[in-house]
Design an enzyme around this catalytic site. Structure first.
Site, PDB file in Angstrom:
ATOM      1  N   HIS A 220       0.825  -1.208   0.000  1.00  0.00           N
ATOM      2  CA  HIS A 220       0.000   0.000   0.000  1.00  0.00           C
ATOM      3  C   HIS A 220       0.864   1.265   0.000  1.00  0.00           C
ATOM      4  CE1 HIS A 220       1.024   0.847   4.205  1.00  0.00           C
ATOM      5  NE2 HIS A 220       0.872  -0.458   4.423  1.00  0.00           N
ATOM      6  N   GLU A 296      -2.302  -7.066   7.800  1.00  0.00           N
ATOM      7  CA  GLU A 296      -0.976  -6.961   8.411  1.00  0.00           C
ATOM      8  C   GLU A 296      -0.978  -7.637   9.786  1.00  0.00           C
ATOM      9  OE1 GLU A 296       2.094  -7.092   8.481  1.00  0.00           O
ATOM     10  OE2 GLU A 296       2.737  -5.125   7.748  1.00  0.00           O
TER      11      GLU A 296
END
Length: 416
Positions: A220, A296
């Site tokens: 990202h 994550e």
């Protein structure tokens, strides 16, 4: 003159909380046949991962010594210890100093059981230590019920066929980066069955396996936490992209539009990934599929802190985390071992669903590094030896025979 008996010891320990309810497991194996000769496991109450791992080592050494009646008369065994604790292996091998006060007496106790010349140590991946790991978990499960582990209830041997230890003892042959060796280790780490024939490697020898499932791995774009290098996982504030991060996402979208190779898009559920994936999807006219397994790591109490701040506030926990993939961040976050299991399961599901297609996988640092690590058959500590910039691109191709090929790592050319 009678030759000393040879044993392999596999030992492990775990803590559900670090510190938390803890237990250990150890197994003594005949290296020639792979036969299990002795098992030991115990719930030890509240302790850290490292304490449990040391106690597993001690139990294994004692069990091996007990198998040789004349050990005290100089006819003791020769043992090869295999553990997935880098800390214990390196400290007992004499390569790392023992600084923690809880570790020093345990290491000294382990060293007194057999002469130093009779014991060798080897680090192995967690996936190759399943028997001892299962024993440790059985001990912790028993402790949760207010009981101690009983050998009659153990199913740990089911994880280790008799032949597997004997064949696993020699090191993997071939030079670093050898494709066949790397693929074999990757399959073992992922608990996949080996193909009936050895995969053929080389331009001329390899059969036509068809188009691989190709994962284009996009980290990202930046958030406000990224340039400050703060822990930002799935247990924190779920920040949005910063202005810089949005520009990075647009640059990635433009590059993928120009290449025209991406056929599908999947994303972590966290906002920074969904925004990055959305920018690419809008340019390519594709839908974004959310995959929970791509989130994550949960960094627990470290969320939002810098590495230096964690070192200052939770130094012992940080040392344990850096030393073992099974250690969790302070406050009950996820270990890298836990992340690897869910990432591997997600990967296998995506490979099956998108066979022969090119998939843009928008996710985070740890999942991307984990996919690369598993593809290479590399040990857990390799996670600390890869650089992944914000909005960088990596790629792994997965073939029908189980081989994986890392094609790209940390490409940021589209941002320049």
């Amino acid at each position: 003159m009678t030759q000393p008996r040879q044993f392999v010891i596999e030992a492990d320990g775990g803590s559900r909380g670090n510190p938390g309810p803890a237990g250990y497991g150890a197994v003594v194996i005949d290296p020639a046949t792979g036969e299990t000769l002795a098992e030991a496991a115990e719930y030890i109450g509240v302790a850290t991962n490292n304490v449990a791992e040391y106690k597993g080592l001690i139990a294994g050494l004692r069990a091996a010594k007990a198998l040789v009646p004349d050990a005290s008369a100089g006819g003791g065994p020769r043992v090869h210890v295999r553990m997935d604790s880098k800390l214990v292996v390196e400290q007992m091998s004499g390569r790392w100093k023992i600084k923690h006060p809880d570790m020093k007496p345990l290491a000294a106790e382990a060293a007194r059981i057999l002469p130093a010349s009779a014991v060798t140590y080897e680090w192995i991946p967690r996936e190759k230590n399943k028997h001892a790991d299962r024993l440790a978990n059985e001990a912790m499960d028993a402790g949760k019920r207010g009981k101690q582990w009983e050998p009659s209830s153990s199913t740990a041997a089911l994880d280790t066929p008799k032949s597997s230890v004997a064949t696993a003892l020699p090191p993997v042959s071939g030079p670093p980066g050898d494709a066949a060796a790397g693929a074999a280790r990757a399959r073992a780490a992922l608990n996949r069955p080996q193909p009936s024939a050895t995969p053929q490697v080389g331009w001329g020898a390899a059969p036509d396996l068809g188009a691989p499932a190709t994962f284009v791995l996009l980290r990202h774009g930046e958030t406000a936490l990224t340039p400050e290098k703060r822990f930002s996982g799935s247990g924190g504030t779920d920040p949005e992209l910063s202005a810089t991060g949005r520009r990075q996402a647009e640059c990635a979208a433009e590059a993928f539009a120009a290449r025209g190779t991406v056929q599908e898009i999947v994303s972590s559920p966290l906002r920074r990934c969904r925004e990055t994936a959305g920018a690419v999807a809008a340019r390519l006219g594709l839908e974004v599929r959310i995959e929970e397994g791509l989130r994550e790591t949960d960094f627990g109490a470290w969320e939002g802190l810098t590495f230096g701040e964690v070192r200052e506030r939770h130094g012992a926990d940080l040392d344990a985390w850096l030393a073992s993939a099974k250690a969790t961040p302070t406050g009950g976050g996820e270990s890298f071992a836990e992340v690897a299991r869910r990432v591997a399961a997600t990967r296998d599901r995506l490979i099956s669903h998108y066979a022969g297609r090119t998939v843009l996988v928008v996710t985070h640092v740890t999942p991307i590094k984990t996919l690369v690590r598993l593809a290479l058959g590399a040990p857990p500590e390799s996670l600390f030896r890869m650089e992944l910039s914000a909005a960088s691109v990596s790629a792994v191709a997965y073939y029908a025979d189980g081989n994986a090929s890392v094609r790209l790592l940390n490409d940021t050319s589209h941002l320049r």
